[in-house]
Design an enzyme around this catalytic site. Structure first.
Site, mmCIF file in Angstrom:
data_model
loop_
_atom_site.group_PDB
_atom_site.id
_atom_site.type_symbol
_atom_site.label_atom_id
_atom_site.label_comp_id
_atom_site.label_asym_id
_atom_site.label_seq_id
_atom_site.Cartn_x
_atom_site.Cartn_y
_atom_site.Cartn_z
ATOM 1 N N ASP A 73 46.400 28.856 22.513
ATOM 2 C CA ASP A 73 46.211 27.427 22.745
ATOM 3 C C ASP A 73 45.158 26.908 21.766
ATOM 4 O O ASP A 73 44.000 27.317 21.823
ATOM 5 C CB ASP A 73 45.747 27.219 24.192
ATOM 6 C CG ASP A 73 45.732 25.753 24.568
ATOM 7 O OD1 ASP A 73 45.747 24.899 23.658
ATOM 8 O OD2 ASP A 73 45.705 25.473 25.775
ATOM 9 N N CYS A 99 54.688 24.167 27.008
ATOM 10 C CA CYS A 99 53.318 24.680 26.955
ATOM 11 C C CYS A 99 52.552 24.096 28.137
ATOM 12 O O CYS A 99 53.170 23.659 29.118
ATOM 13 C CB CYS A 99 52.652 24.398 25.606
ATOM 14 S SG CYS A 99 52.445 22.649 25.199
ATOM 15 N N ASN A 151 51.697 19.841 26.737
ATOM 16 C CA ASN A 151 52.757 19.156 25.981
ATOM 17 C C ASN A 151 52.187 18.183 24.940
ATOM 18 O O ASN A 151 52.779 17.133 24.685
ATOM 19 C CB ASN A 151 53.751 18.449 26.931
ATOM 20 C CG ASN A 151 55.023 17.948 26.242
ATOM 21 O OD1 ASN A 151 55.595 16.945 26.648
ATOM 22 N ND2 ASN A 151 55.481 18.631 25.213
ATOM 23 N N CYS A 167 50.012 19.867 22.150
ATOM 24 C CA CYS A 167 49.674 20.665 20.962
ATOM 25 C C CYS A 167 50.826 21.569 20.517
ATOM 26 O O CYS A 167 51.418 21.347 19.460
ATOM 27 C CB CYS A 167 48.434 21.519 21.222
ATOM 28 S SG CYS A 167 46.941 20.557 21.543
ATOM 29 N N ARG A 168 51.133 22.605 21.300
ATOM 30 C CA ARG A 168 52.075 23.627 20.850
ATOM 31 C C ARG A 168 53.541 23.228 21.010
ATOM 32 O O ARG A 168 54.326 23.326 20.050
ATOM 33 C CB ARG A 168 51.810 24.949 21.593
ATOM 34 C CG ARG A 168 50.481 25.577 21.232
ATOM 35 C CD ARG A 168 50.099 26.679 22.198
ATOM 36 N NE ARG A 168 49.813 26.131 23.529
ATOM 37 C CZ ARG A 168 49.515 26.850 24.596
ATOM 38 N NH1 ARG A 168 49.478 28.164 24.508
ATOM 39 N NH2 ARG A 168 49.257 26.261 25.756
ATOM 40 N N SER A 169 53.953 22.833 22.211
ATOM 41 C CA SER A 169 55.392 22.592 22.401
ATOM 42 C C SER A 169 55.922 21.385 21.602
ATOM 43 O O SER A 169 57.084 21.430 21.171
ATOM 44 C CB SER A 169 55.763 22.495 23.888
ATOM 45 O OG SER A 169 55.095 21.453 24.542
HETATM 46 P P1 4NP Z 1 49.006 22.579 24.710
HETATM 47 O O1 4NP Z 1 47.427 22.459 24.633
HETATM 48 O O2 4NP Z 1 49.323 23.289 26.015
HETATM 49 O O3 4NP Z 1 49.378 23.389 23.534
HETATM 50 O O4 4NP Z 1 49.546 21.163 24.670
HETATM 51 C C1 4NP Z 1 46.672 21.865 25.658
HETATM 52 C C2 4NP Z 1 46.477 20.500 25.633
HETATM 53 C C3 4NP Z 1 45.720 19.909 26.642
HETATM 54 C C4 4NP Z 1 45.183 20.678 27.651
HETATM 55 C C5 4NP Z 1 45.398 22.039 27.658
HETATM 56 C C6 4NP Z 1 46.148 22.634 26.662
HETATM 57 N N1 4NP Z 1 44.395 20.076 28.647
HETATM 58 O O5 4NP Z 1 43.838 20.804 29.479
HETATM 59 O O6 4NP Z 1 44.304 18.835 28.695
#
Ligand code: 4NP
Length: 150
Positions: free
Chosen positions: A123, A9, A12, A14-16
Site C-alpha cells: 500500500d 484494494c 480504491n 491508489c492501487r486498484s
Molecule cells: P489503496 O490505498 O487501498 O491502494 O487505495 C489506500 C488509500 C486510502 C486509505 C488506505 C489505503 N485510507 O485509509 O484512507
C-alpha cells in the site's frame, strides 16, 4: 458476452485505480469490462490519489475518469474475476462470498507473477512517490499476464 474484471484494494484511490487503468490499456474494452472498488468506503465518489494520477500520466494513461466506490457482495454476481491487491483485501472480500464458486473468483493479483507465494502489492498511501512507481511496475507486469490470457 463481455468478460468482467474487478480490481480491489482498500481505499480504491491508489492501487486498484492503477490496476484498472493499466489492464484497460492492454485489452479490447469492447470485449473485456474492467472496473475497480475498495473494501473501505472512505473515498467513495473521489478521484484517484493525485500520486496515482501522476504515475499513470507519466506512463501515458489517464485515470481521471475514475471515481471511488465500495466493494459489495453483489459484485460477485457481476464479475467473472476479482483481483485483490493484498492478503488483507483477500480476507475482506472472501468474507462476503456466499459460495465456493464466488470464492474461486478471487485471486491475489501478484499470483500472476509469483504463484502461490502470497505476495502483496504494497500500500503506497503513506509513503513517497517512489512507492507509486514501484506499484505501477508490478501492476503493469501482472496485467500483461492477465491480458495475454484473456
Ligand atoms: P489503496 O490505498 O487501498 O491502494 O487505495 C489506500 C488509500 C486510502 C486509505 C488506505 C489505503 N485510507 O485509509 O484512507
Amino acid at each position: 458476452m463481455q468478460t468482467k474484471i474487478l480490481m480491489v484494494c482498500l481505499g480504491n484511490i491508489c492501487r486498484s485505480p492503477l490496476a484498472e487503468g493499466i489492464l484497460k490499456s492492454k485489452v479490447d474494452t469492447t470485449k473485456i469490462h474492467v472496473e475497480s472498488a475498495g473494501t473501505g468506503g472512505w473515498h467513495v465518489g473521489e478521484l484517484p490519489d493525485p500520486r496515482s494520477i501522476e504515475v499513470a500520466r507519466k506512463n501515458g494513461l489517464d485515470i481521471t475518469d475514475q471515481r471511488g466506490r465500495k466493494f459489495s457482495a453483489y459484485d460477485f454476481e457481476t464479475y467473472d474475476h476479482i483481483f485483490v491487491m493484498d492478503t488483507s483485501n483477500y480476507r475482506d472480500v472472501i468474507a462476503l462470498a456466499q459460495s465456493e464458486s464466488e470464492k474461486r473468483k478471487v485471486q491475489l493479483i501478484l499470483d500472476e507473477l509469483f504463484p502461490g507465494e502470497n505476495v502483496d502489492v504494497p500500500d503506497p498511501y503513506y509513503g513517497g512517490d517512489q512507492g507509486f512507481d514501484n506499484v505501477y511496475q508490478m501492476l503493469d507486469e501482472a496485467c500483461e499476464k492477465i491480458a495475454a490470457r484473456l
